[in-house]
Design a protein around this motif. Sequence first.
Motif, PDB file in Angstrom:
ATOM      1  N   PRO A  26      14.579   1.732  19.792  1.00 52.46           N
ATOM      2  CA  PRO A  26      13.255   2.372  19.822  1.00 52.46           C
ATOM      3  C   PRO A  26      12.670   2.615  18.437  1.00 52.46           C
ATOM      4  O   PRO A  26      11.460   2.857  18.308  1.00 52.46           O
ATOM      5  N   ALA A  27      13.500   2.558  17.391  1.00 54.44           N
ATOM      6  CA  ALA A  27      12.994   2.785  16.037  1.00 54.44           C
ATOM      7  C   ALA A  27      12.354   1.542  15.430  1.00 54.44           C
ATOM      8  O   ALA A  27      11.632   1.635  14.438  1.00 54.44           O
ATOM      9  N   THR A  28      12.622   0.356  16.012  1.00 51.97           N
ATOM     10  CA  THR A  28      12.118  -0.897  15.443  1.00 51.97           C
ATOM     11  C   THR A  28      10.595  -0.940  15.456  1.00 51.97           C
ATOM     12  O   THR A  28       9.953  -0.561  16.437  1.00 51.97           O
ATOM     13  N   ARG A  29      10.030  -1.428  14.355  1.00 51.86           N
ATOM     14  CA  ARG A  29       8.592  -1.605  14.262  1.00 51.86           C
ATOM     15  C   ARG A  29       8.302  -3.075  13.978  1.00 51.86           C
ATOM     16  O   ARG A  29       8.982  -3.721  13.175  1.00 51.86           O
ATOM     17  N   VAL A  30       7.260  -3.592  14.653  1.00 53.58           N
ATOM     18  CA  VAL A  30       6.977  -5.027  14.646  1.00 53.58           C
ATOM     19  C   VAL A  30       5.547  -5.283  14.201  1.00 53.58           C
ATOM     20  O   VAL A  30       4.607  -4.655  14.714  1.00 53.58           O
ATOM     21  N   LEU A  31       5.380  -6.206  13.256  1.00 50.11           N
ATOM     22  CA  LEU A  31       4.042  -6.650  12.885  1.00 50.11           C
ATOM     23  C   LEU A  31       3.788  -8.011  13.514  1.00 50.11           C
ATOM     24  O   LEU A  31       4.716  -8.779  13.771  1.00 50.11           O
ATOM     25  N   LEU A  32       2.525  -8.313  13.766  1.00 43.32           N
ATOM     26  CA  LEU A  32       2.133  -9.595  14.346  1.00 43.32           C
ATOM     27  C   LEU A  32       1.559 -10.481  13.246  1.00 43.32           C
ATOM     28  O   LEU A  32       0.745 -10.027  12.432  1.00 43.32           O
ATOM     29  N   VAL A  33       1.957 -11.757  13.233  1.00 45.31           N
ATOM     30  CA  VAL A  33       1.504 -12.675  12.201  1.00 45.31           C
ATOM     31  C   VAL A  33       1.133 -14.007  12.828  1.00 45.31           C
ATOM     32  O   VAL A  33       1.803 -14.494  13.740  1.00 45.31           O
ATOM     33  N   HIS A  34       0.029 -14.590  12.331  1.00 49.15           N
ATOM     34  CA  HIS A  34      -0.430 -15.890  12.818  1.00 49.15           C
ATOM     35  C   HIS A  34      -1.186 -16.599  11.710  1.00 49.15           C
ATOM     36  O   HIS A  34      -2.193 -16.094  11.200  1.00 49.15           O
ATOM     37  N   ALA A  35      -0.686 -17.774  11.308  1.00 49.47           N
ATOM     38  CA  ALA A  35      -1.408 -18.685  10.408  1.00 49.47           C
ATOM     39  C   ALA A  35      -1.973 -17.987   9.177  1.00 49.47           C
ATOM     40  O   ALA A  35      -3.147 -18.151   8.842  1.00 49.47           O
ATOM     41  N   GLY A  36      -1.141 -17.197   8.516  1.00 47.31           N
ATOM     42  CA  GLY A  36      -1.568 -16.555   7.280  1.00 47.31           C
ATOM     43  C   GLY A  36      -2.300 -15.249   7.460  1.00 47.31           C
ATOM     44  O   GLY A  36      -2.732 -14.640   6.463  1.00 47.31           O
ATOM     45  N   SER A  37      -2.475 -14.806   8.701  1.00 51.36           N
ATOM     46  CA  SER A  37      -3.143 -13.537   8.980  1.00 51.36           C
ATOM     47  C   SER A  37      -2.184 -12.571   9.654  1.00 51.36           C
ATOM     48  O   SER A  37      -1.237 -12.990  10.336  1.00 51.36           O
ATOM     49  N   VAL A  38      -2.439 -11.282   9.468  1.00 59.72           N
ATOM     50  CA  VAL A  38      -1.644 -10.236  10.099  1.00 59.72           C
ATOM     51  C   VAL A  38      -2.578  -9.281  10.835  1.00 59.72           C
ATOM     52  O   VAL A  38      -3.755  -9.159  10.499  1.00 59.72           O
ATOM     53  N   ALA A  39      -2.043  -8.630  11.859  1.00 60.33           N
ATOM     54  CA  ALA A  39      -2.822  -7.649  12.600  1.00 60.33           C
ATOM     55  C   ALA A  39      -2.891  -6.357  11.792  1.00 60.33           C
ATOM     56  O   ALA A  39      -1.859  -5.826  11.371  1.00 60.33           O
ATOM     57  N   THR A  40      -4.102  -5.863  11.563  1.00 55.42           N
ATOM     58  CA  THR A  40      -4.298  -4.648  10.782  1.00 55.42           C
ATOM     59  C   THR A  40      -5.246  -3.704  11.510  1.00 55.42           C
ATOM     60  O   THR A  40      -5.952  -4.092  12.436  1.00 55.42           O
ATOM     61  N   ARG A  41      -5.253  -2.464  11.037  1.00 48.29           N
ATOM     62  CA  ARG A  41      -6.190  -1.454  11.528  1.00 48.29           C
ATOM     63  C   ARG A  41      -6.632  -0.599  10.345  1.00 48.29           C
ATOM     64  O   ARG A  41      -5.933  -0.545   9.322  1.00 48.29           O
ATOM     65  N   PRO A  42      -7.762   0.100  10.450  1.00 50.08           N
ATOM     66  CA  PRO A  42      -8.160   1.006   9.371  1.00 50.08           C
ATOM     67  C   PRO A  42      -7.198   2.189   9.309  1.00 50.08           C
ATOM     68  O   PRO A  42      -6.866   2.798  10.323  1.00 50.08           O
ATOM     69  N   GLY A  43      -6.742   2.528   8.096  1.00 48.69           N
ATOM     70  CA  GLY A  43      -5.874   3.674   7.916  1.00 48.69           C
ATOM     71  C   GLY A  43      -6.668   4.962   7.802  1.00 48.69           C
ATOM     72  O   GLY A  43      -7.908   4.950   7.856  1.00 48.69           O
ATOM     73  N   PRO A  44      -6.003   6.094   7.628  1.00 48.46           N
ATOM     74  CA  PRO A  44      -6.694   7.387   7.526  1.00 48.46           C
ATOM     75  C   PRO A  44      -7.707   7.444   6.387  1.00 48.46           C
ATOM     76  O   PRO A  44      -8.709   8.157   6.476  1.00 48.46           O
ATOM     77  N   ASP A  45      -7.432   6.685   5.306  1.00 47.40           N
ATOM     78  CA  ASP A  45      -8.353   6.683   4.172  1.00 47.40           C
ATOM     79  C   ASP A  45      -9.367   5.552   4.245  1.00 47.40           C
ATOM     80  O   ASP A  45     -10.132   5.328   3.298  1.00 47.40           O
TER      81      ASP A  45
ATOM     82  N   ARG B 221      -8.720   2.396   4.289  1.00 51.56           N
ATOM     83  CA  ARG B 221      -8.135   1.143   3.828  1.00 51.56           C
ATOM     84  C   ARG B 221      -7.298   0.535   4.940  1.00 51.56           C
ATOM     85  O   ARG B 221      -6.708   1.256   5.750  1.00 51.56           O
ATOM     86  N   PRO B 222      -7.208  -0.792   4.997  1.00 49.51           N
ATOM     87  CA  PRO B 222      -6.444  -1.419   6.082  1.00 49.51           C
ATOM     88  C   PRO B 222      -4.949  -1.156   5.945  1.00 49.51           C
ATOM     89  O   PRO B 222      -4.418  -1.015   4.827  1.00 49.51           O
ATOM     90  N   GLU B 223      -4.278  -1.089   7.075  1.00 44.16           N
ATOM     91  CA  GLU B 223      -2.825  -0.990   7.111  1.00 44.16           C
ATOM     92  C   GLU B 223      -2.328  -1.875   8.242  1.00 44.16           C
ATOM     93  O   GLU B 223      -3.074  -2.226   9.162  1.00 44.16           O
ATOM     94  N   LEU B 224      -1.062  -2.277   8.176  1.00 43.58           N
ATOM     95  CA  LEU B 224      -0.496  -3.101   9.235  1.00 43.58           C
ATOM     96  C   LEU B 224      -0.494  -2.336  10.555  1.00 43.58           C
ATOM     97  O   LEU B 224      -0.214  -1.135  10.595  1.00 43.58           O
TER      98      LEU B 224
END
Length: 326
Positions: free
Chosen positions: A33-52, A54-57
Amino acid sequence: MNAAELPLARIRTDRAADVRSRPGLMASLLTDPATRVLLVHAGSVATRPGPDGRPELTLFGAGEAALRAPGGRLPEGWVFLGYDDADGLPGLAPHETRPEGATPYLARLVPDRDTAVLLRGDRWTPLRDVGVELSARDAGLATAAVALEGWHSRHPRCPRCGGLTRSESGGWGRRGGDDGSEHYPRTDPAVIMAVVDEQDRLLLGHGALWPENRFSTLAGFVEPGESIEHAVRREVREETGVVVGAVEYRGSQPWPFPASLMLGFRATALSTDITVDGLEVTEARWFARLELRAAVRSGAVQLPSRTSIARALIEDWYGSELPEPL
């Protein structure tokens, strides 16, 4: 120039090479349950706006990542990126043990991003564009993920026997299905150089395939049997006719587009006459600091992105960040 803080050279995770071949590693991480996974495709990664802002994974739990990006059997489609780094030092010494409770990270390799279901507000972001804005941890994770995703996509078959290969060692290797040969990711060394003349002017060139007004430092691949210093001098002369003398190493940065390591240098020009090759470089110019500043402000010169080491080398010569266009 702070080489340790180049955008894609910032690594804040323990890559844990010692556990990559552990039996059942991927299965255990996918149920942790502690594992964290990022998504990656063709040089791009899934991101979201962070609290400040700025983008974060966007990091998912393993089960949610499998649901949001379905397809692919174990171990295909997953890469082990390592753990949170406890001491901030690369590697694990033979006498040390890894502390319990460190967060493990995986990358989910997404062959078709249209099949992936992102959360509201999340988006696919090219690492080229977002690398400089990500935190050090996120930049390191994303750079490794992009490099490995590209390598897996280009090596479905064994170059020796032609048979299908399968992923192993946590996604850091592939094995030939017919002859059992082992294959590992390769990195192509490339030199990139800020060439400066005796008047302290900087040489910038325009690549044949670049947008109009884009100028950058010269660069090229190191050839087999060649030193990096020789590659610097050869590339500059081949592309612009300028002769280079002293070569000073400044830092390096991975450039996983698809598999380069950019070795950055400051090089001293012994000549100033320019004759471009017309093939790779179609224009080259010497710039004084105020001249380059004015050209950038007016839009007459478009510089490389801040994610690149080229921008760092230019601003290292300039002495500070250059302004954005007006």
